[in-house]
Design a protein around this motif. Sequence first.
Motif, mmCIF file in Angstrom:
data_model
loop_
_atom_site.group_PDB
_atom_site.id
_atom_site.type_symbol
_atom_site.label_atom_id
_atom_site.label_comp_id
_atom_site.label_asym_id
_atom_site.label_seq_id
_atom_site.Cartn_x
_atom_site.Cartn_y
_atom_site.Cartn_z
ATOM 1 N N CYS A 118 0.739 -1.316 0.149
ATOM 2 C CA CYS A 118 0.077 -0.080 -0.128
ATOM 3 C C CYS A 118 0.695 1.339 -0.028
ATOM 4 O O CYS A 118 1.793 1.495 0.602
ATOM 5 C CB CYS A 118 -0.969 0.056 1.081
ATOM 6 N N PRO A 119 0.568 2.398 -0.853
ATOM 7 C CA PRO A 119 1.413 3.260 -0.987
ATOM 8 C C PRO A 119 1.061 4.517 0.185
ATOM 9 O O PRO A 119 2.029 5.169 0.467
ATOM 10 C CB PRO A 119 1.019 3.899 -2.214
ATOM 11 N N ARG A 120 0.279 4.218 0.811
ATOM 12 C CA ARG A 120 -0.245 5.137 1.940
ATOM 13 C C ARG A 120 0.387 4.793 3.359
ATOM 14 O O ARG A 120 0.340 3.577 3.438
ATOM 15 C CB ARG A 120 -1.685 5.296 2.303
ATOM 16 N N THR A 121 0.493 5.749 4.298
ATOM 17 C CA THR A 121 1.298 5.501 5.424
ATOM 18 C C THR A 121 0.249 5.545 6.429
ATOM 19 O O THR A 121 -1.161 5.839 6.282
ATOM 20 C CB THR A 121 2.446 6.461 5.814
ATOM 21 N N LEU A 122 0.625 4.850 7.702
ATOM 22 C CA LEU A 122 -0.470 4.529 8.685
ATOM 23 C C LEU A 122 0.288 5.042 9.968
ATOM 24 O O LEU A 122 1.406 4.936 10.228
ATOM 25 C CB LEU A 122 -0.824 3.123 8.818
ATOM 26 N N HIS A 123 -0.371 6.018 10.694
ATOM 27 C CA HIS A 123 0.283 6.538 11.773
ATOM 28 C C HIS A 123 -0.084 5.637 13.242
ATOM 29 O O HIS A 123 -1.593 5.346 13.269
ATOM 30 C CB HIS A 123 -0.094 7.809 12.068
ATOM 31 N N LEU A 124 0.762 5.199 13.936
ATOM 32 C CA LEU A 124 0.401 4.408 15.163
ATOM 33 C C LEU A 124 0.990 5.236 16.360
ATOM 34 O O LEU A 124 1.734 5.717 16.282
ATOM 35 C CB LEU A 124 1.048 3.111 15.112
ATOM 36 N N ALA A 125 -0.096 5.045 17.403
ATOM 37 C CA ALA A 125 0.416 6.026 18.560
ATOM 38 C C ALA A 125 0.014 5.084 19.742
ATOM 39 O O ALA A 125 -1.165 4.800 19.945
ATOM 40 C CB ALA A 125 -0.111 7.391 18.528
ATOM 41 N N SER A 126 0.763 4.815 20.661
ATOM 42 C CA SER A 126 0.435 4.466 21.971
ATOM 43 C C SER A 126 0.542 5.509 22.896
ATOM 44 O O SER A 126 1.774 6.414 23.200
ATOM 45 C CB SER A 126 1.500 3.128 22.184
ATOM 46 N N ALA A 127 -0.344 5.497 23.776
ATOM 47 C CA ALA A 127 -0.399 6.459 24.811
ATOM 48 C C ALA A 127 -1.024 6.082 26.298
ATOM 49 O O ALA A 127 -1.714 5.258 26.297
ATOM 50 C CB ALA A 127 -1.581 7.764 24.362
ATOM 51 N N HIS A 128 -0.624 6.906 27.251
ATOM 52 C CA HIS A 128 -1.263 6.317 28.701
ATOM 53 C C HIS A 128 -1.761 7.875 29.420
ATOM 54 O O HIS A 128 -0.561 8.750 29.742
ATOM 55 C CB HIS A 128 0.039 5.931 29.554
ATOM 56 N N LEU A 129 -2.864 8.109 29.385
ATOM 57 C CA LEU A 129 -3.200 9.587 29.629
ATOM 58 C C LEU A 129 -3.176 9.890 31.038
ATOM 59 O O LEU A 129 -3.109 8.827 32.113
ATOM 60 C CB LEU A 129 -4.634 9.908 28.938
ATOM 61 N N CYS A 130 -2.783 10.967 31.503
ATOM 62 C CA CYS A 130 -2.374 11.326 32.991
ATOM 63 C C CYS A 130 -3.699 10.837 33.603
ATOM 64 O O CYS A 130 -4.891 11.417 33.401
ATOM 65 C CB CYS A 130 -2.110 12.804 33.056
ATOM 66 N N HIS A 131 -3.638 10.289 34.841
ATOM 67 C CA HIS A 131 -4.818 9.833 35.415
ATOM 68 C C HIS A 131 -5.119 10.689 36.688
ATOM 69 O O HIS A 131 -6.073 10.685 37.228
ATOM 70 C CB HIS A 131 -4.367 8.575 36.344
ATOM 71 N N TYR A 132 -4.219 11.723 37.008
ATOM 72 C CA TYR A 132 -4.447 12.816 38.054
ATOM 73 C C TYR A 132 -5.001 14.060 37.763
ATOM 74 O O TYR A 132 -5.315 14.979 38.564
ATOM 75 C CB TYR A 132 -3.401 12.622 39.192
ATOM 76 N N ASP A 133 -4.753 14.686 36.474
ATOM 77 C CA ASP A 133 -4.973 15.935 36.046
ATOM 78 C C ASP A 133 -5.704 16.156 34.883
ATOM 79 O O ASP A 133 -5.188 16.031 33.760
ATOM 80 C CB ASP A 133 -3.403 16.792 36.090
ATOM 81 N N PRO A 134 -7.038 16.757 34.996
ATOM 82 C CA PRO A 134 -7.813 16.487 33.757
ATOM 83 C C PRO A 134 -7.250 17.545 32.795
ATOM 84 O O PRO A 134 -7.554 17.388 31.592
ATOM 85 C CB PRO A 134 -9.136 17.307 34.400
ATOM 86 N N HIS A 135 -6.498 18.808 33.057
ATOM 87 C CA HIS A 135 -5.944 19.557 32.209
ATOM 88 C C HIS A 135 -4.810 19.018 31.382
ATOM 89 O O HIS A 135 -4.701 19.125 29.979
ATOM 90 C CB HIS A 135 -5.488 20.865 32.795
ATOM 91 N N LEU A 136 -4.027 18.250 31.952
ATOM 92 C CA LEU A 136 -3.037 17.658 31.112
ATOM 93 C C LEU A 136 -3.541 16.188 30.304
ATOM 94 O O LEU A 136 -3.068 16.149 29.128
ATOM 95 C CB LEU A 136 -2.051 16.724 32.216
ATOM 96 N N ARG A 137 -4.615 15.630 30.810
ATOM 97 C CA ARG A 137 -5.515 14.718 29.931
ATOM 98 C C ARG A 137 -5.694 15.373 28.644
ATOM 99 O O ARG A 137 -5.822 14.845 27.543
ATOM 100 C CB ARG A 137 -6.281 14.079 30.796
ATOM 101 N N ALA A 138 -6.666 16.536 28.671
ATOM 102 C CA ALA A 138 -7.032 17.213 27.862
ATOM 103 C C ALA A 138 -5.755 17.654 26.708
ATOM 104 O O ALA A 138 -6.114 17.458 25.375
ATOM 105 C CB ALA A 138 -7.678 18.484 28.034
ATOM 106 N N THR A 139 -4.530 17.968 27.174
ATOM 107 C CA THR A 139 -3.591 18.349 26.351
ATOM 108 C C THR A 139 -3.098 17.248 25.385
ATOM 109 O O THR A 139 -2.859 17.283 24.343
ATOM 110 C CB THR A 139 -2.354 18.905 27.250
ATOM 111 N N GLU A 140 -3.028 16.120 26.186
ATOM 112 C CA GLU A 140 -2.507 14.807 25.451
ATOM 113 C C GLU A 140 -3.293 14.407 24.437
ATOM 114 O O GLU A 140 -3.100 13.977 23.534
ATOM 115 C CB GLU A 140 -2.417 13.660 26.583
ATOM 116 N N ALA A 141 -4.830 14.517 25.007
ATOM 117 C CA ALA A 141 -5.803 13.843 23.973
ATOM 118 C C ALA A 141 -5.633 14.799 22.563
ATOM 119 O O ALA A 141 -5.968 14.471 21.600
ATOM 120 C CB ALA A 141 -7.282 13.912 24.700
#
Length: 231
Positions: A118-141
């Motif tokens: 396939c000529p098209r690329t695929l982006h893969l991302a692994s994440a573990h969102l911050c469990h204690y700060d909603p603002h950090l979670r929003a930034t990560e998301a």
Amino acid sequence: MTPKVLVVASWNIQKNGRAPLDGRDHSPRPEEILAAYKPDIVFRQELSGAGAHGKRALYAEAHALGGLIAFMGAEHAGRSKNPVGVMANPRLFDIVAHTNDDLAWKQICHLEVRRKDCPRTLHLASAHLCHYDPHLRATEARRLTTYADHGHAVLIGMDATATPTAPTTRSPTPSTGTPSKTPSTSSTAPSSVTADASPTPFRARSSPAARSPSSPISPTTRPPFWASARH
């Protein structure tokens, strides 16, 4: 499995299966379970200790899962020491690029691959969102959403659990005007959350309309949510 079937897995065991007190392995290794599924892509969270000794544990796991190519984030002092990673099948994918997006709590492991037919690329991302700060979670998301910019194809595997907390309001004290936290007047914490979290439900009590600075705090008031952060 036909060549058109892509097997994808996401795996997370707390501290990578290592007990924090004795350092021994107390959980099934991912290869003991995942190897039977012959995954083509594996998203990993809490790769605690997998980067030691030249990433021996990471590469041994990838080899046991069928000879996958493995990438992981770095551990940084003063931040979470449970990095994330991505593994991909080199017989199906060519590696185009690898980056670790360095956010405030945990990195996001980002891998760009191209399937060999396939000529098209695929982006893969692994994440573990911050469990204690909603603002950090929003930034990560928000950062995760940018991988889909410009019409990119994206596949994300992550742990998005969080520590539930009671809503609070801030109001100035009568004497100094210094902001202080008082329990919400009408709110009930969620009674059920995702499988990885097991909080005890509680109800925030209403505070008197004119609490003086010297008034005792109710014993039912929970401590700040960061006081019990473990991840």
